[in-house]
Design an enzyme around this catalytic site. Sequence first.
Site, PDB file in Angstrom:
ATOM      1  N   HIS A   1     -31.454  33.385 -73.134  1.00 36.64           N
ATOM      2  CA  HIS A   1     -30.800  32.740 -74.265  1.00 36.64           C
ATOM      3  C   HIS A   1     -31.836  32.630 -75.379  1.00 36.64           C
ATOM      4  CE1 HIS A   1     -27.218  30.582 -72.116  1.00 36.64           C
ATOM      5  NE2 HIS A   1     -27.223  31.881 -71.923  1.00 36.64           N
TER       6      HIS A   1
ATOM      7  N   GLU B   1     -33.215  30.114 -76.938  1.00 32.51           N
ATOM      8  CA  GLU B   1     -34.276  29.144 -76.684  1.00 32.51           C
ATOM      9  C   GLU B   1     -35.244  29.654 -75.620  1.00 32.51           C
ATOM     10  OE1 GLU B   1     -30.423  26.799 -77.536  1.00 32.51           O
ATOM     11  OE2 GLU B   1     -30.995  28.630 -76.486  1.00 32.51           O
TER      12      GLU B   1
ATOM     13  N   SER C   1     -26.043  24.666 -80.197  1.00 30.47           N
ATOM     14  CA  SER C   1     -26.317  23.591 -79.252  1.00 30.47           C
ATOM     15  C   SER C   1     -26.778  24.149 -77.901  1.00 30.47           C
ATOM     16  CB  SER C   1     -25.036  22.764 -79.079  1.00 30.47           C
ATOM     17  OG  SER C   1     -25.258  21.640 -78.278  1.00 30.47           O
TER      18      SER C   1
ATOM     19  N   CYS D   1     -27.389  25.060 -74.117  1.00 31.49           N
ATOM     20  CA  CYS D   1     -26.618  25.047 -72.871  1.00 31.49           C
ATOM     21  C   CYS D   1     -27.361  24.234 -71.805  1.00 31.49           C
ATOM     22  CB  CYS D   1     -26.398  26.489 -72.393  1.00 31.49           C
ATOM     23  SG  CYS D   1     -27.887  27.217 -71.659  1.00 31.49           S
TER      24      CYS D   1
ATOM     25  N   CYS E   1     -30.925  25.779 -71.008  1.00 32.03           N
ATOM     26  CA  CYS E   1     -31.906  25.566 -72.071  1.00 32.03           C
ATOM     27  C   CYS E   1     -32.247  24.081 -72.199  1.00 32.03           C
ATOM     28  CB  CYS E   1     -31.391  26.135 -73.378  1.00 32.03           C
ATOM     29  SG  CYS E   1     -31.168  27.937 -73.300  1.00 32.03           S
TER      30      CYS E   1
END
Length: 145
Positions: free
Chosen positions: A50, A52, A77, A79, A82
Site C-alpha cells: 500500500h 504507506e 485513510s 487501512c 497500514c
Amino acid sequence: MDTFFLEAVKEAENGMEEGGIPIGSVLVHNGKIIGRGHNRRVQKDSVILHGEMDALENAGRQPASVYKECVLYTTLSPCPMCSGTILLYGIPKVIIGENKTFMGHENLLKENGVEIIVLDDKRCKELMDTFIAEKPKLWNEDIGV
C-alpha cells in the site's frame, strides 16, 4: 498547501500513471522526506505494498526514535494493515488527504494517541473516484472486498 502533502499527491498520481491504485504517501522526519511511495500492489504483484507501506519500506530501517518524530502523509485513510504499522513504529501524526472514499482505522489510531488530520482534499477524492469508476474490481481487491 503543505509541500509534503503535495508530494504524497504526486506519488498517488505516479501510481495511477503506472496502472496501479492512486494512493501516495511520504514519511517526514525533521522537515525532510525520508521515505516516499505509492500503492504498488499491481506493479510489484505484492499483497502488502500500500502507499504507506511503500513509503516506509523506501525509508529503510530506522531506529524507533526516528519513527517517534515522524509525520506520515497519505492521500487516503490508512487501512488496518497500514494503521497497525503506524502503531507498531509509534508514528505520532498522520495527515490524510481524504477519508470519504474509504474510512480506515482512524479511530484505532486516535485511541492510541496518534494525531489525525483529515484535509478532505478534492484532488485525492477525484483521483479515487476516477480510478474506482475505471477499475472497480481492482479497488475491491485492494480493500479486501
